[in-house]
Design a protein around this motif. Sequence first.
Motif, PDB file in Angstrom:
ATOM      1  N   UNK A   1       0.813  -1.218   0.000  1.00  0.00           N
ATOM      2  CA  UNK A   1       0.000   0.000   0.000  1.00  0.00           C
ATOM      3  C   UNK A   1       0.845   1.267   0.000  1.00  0.00           C
ATOM      4  N   UNK A   2       2.165   1.134  -0.069  1.00  0.00           N
ATOM      5  CA  UNK A   2       3.065   2.295   0.013  1.00  0.00           C
ATOM      6  C   UNK A   2       3.554   2.651  -1.382  1.00  0.00           C
ATOM      7  N   UNK A   3       3.427   3.930  -1.735  1.00  0.00           N
ATOM      8  CA  UNK A   3       3.958   4.418  -3.000  1.00  0.00           C
ATOM      9  C   UNK A   3       4.878   5.600  -2.724  1.00  0.00           C
ATOM     10  N   UNK A   4       5.892   5.743  -3.581  1.00  0.00           N
ATOM     11  CA  UNK A   4       6.837   6.847  -3.387  1.00  0.00           C
ATOM     12  C   UNK A   4       7.529   7.153  -4.703  1.00  0.00           C
ATOM     13  N   UNK A   5       7.750   8.443  -4.949  1.00  0.00           N
ATOM     14  CA  UNK A   5       8.423   8.868  -6.160  1.00  0.00           C
ATOM     15  C   UNK A   5       9.926   8.647  -6.090  1.00  0.00           C
TER      16      UNK A   5
END
Length: 387
Positions: free
Chosen positions: A103-107
């Motif tokens: 569930x974790x997103x990061x650029x």
Amino acid sequence: MDASGFISGKLKFQGNIAVISITVSFLIIIIAVAVSSGFRHAIRDGVAAVMGDVQITSIGSSSFGDSNPIPSELPSHDKILSIPGVASYSPVAFGAGIVKNEDIIHGIILKGSSDYNDSSMTVSIPRRLSEITGLKEGDPMVTYFVGEKMKVRKFTVASVYEDLVAFDDNLIVNASLQDVQRVNGWTSSEASLHEVRLLPQARGESLSREISDRIGATLMLSEDEDEQSLMTTTSANRYPQLFDWLRLLDFNVVFILILMIIVAGFNMISGLLIMLFRNISTIGTLKTLGMTDRSIGKVFLRVSSGVVLKGMLLGNGLGLLFCLVQSLTHFIKLDPASYFVSYVPVHVNIPLILGADVFAYFAIMLLLLIPTLFIARVDPSQTVKMD
């Protein structure tokens, strides 16, 4: 044998406080110089690992290049490498992406370099990204690239590296140059920019700026009319806040050096005055025997010089021991958000340390000339009579 040298060998400097003060002062000076040099090396090495010391980009491009690639091979290749101070340069390609893990997103910024040694479709991620997303070595890393069409690539985390310099929010993920070129839809002859790495002795701000200008002039003279115009810039120009912080740190080191010299000097002055008062009859006797005030002062300065040298050696030894322990264990930690690095870096710059020692020693000895003025006020007729 020199009379002043013989007499000074018979006199004792009273007071261990002065020796302790000298030792502590030189200990602090050595630590301050080593930490300042350590920060300078850690930050410059960290910036160089991300963007090189000098970057060759198209005019008007962003820090990580833009959508308009430049040639991955430059016609002035040999001329650039022949510039004194240049160690190497290589093409790199960048691509902005989004990493998703559960569930974790990061650029991220995917950086493709010819220096990347692992196999294709593998990446090396920074420690910060590992902590944010929970990705670790061996995990798959699904990355989305947004453009005219959404692209999805599945990389494998080959390693996690320590990103010492947390100077911005861009998390650089290292990959092979070919992988990023394919993601961007480029050919093998296209890149975002070129990173130029300088020799360690050429990484000073003024020298790196001079080398950058020479590279820029070389590019200008060798480019054709129909080729894309290129420009150069240094890491100091791209990240001025980091190098301004280093200059502030250097100012603090100079302040500490002056403060420690004053503290050690005045402790030595107190000890020397006590020594002069205790040997006032000796001073009178020496004057009666025909010694000049200057020669008598030389006697007491020789004794004081031995104390200063003893404290300096002890302080240097303890300071170097601290540097060794800190470099091996990193037991003193820092907040990277405030100090750019996660621990106190130390670098033993021998010429700089010797320069600080010599400067501090002569500054303290100059301060000790003040109490020797007392010798001229000693009247032999009174002191010898008192004795």
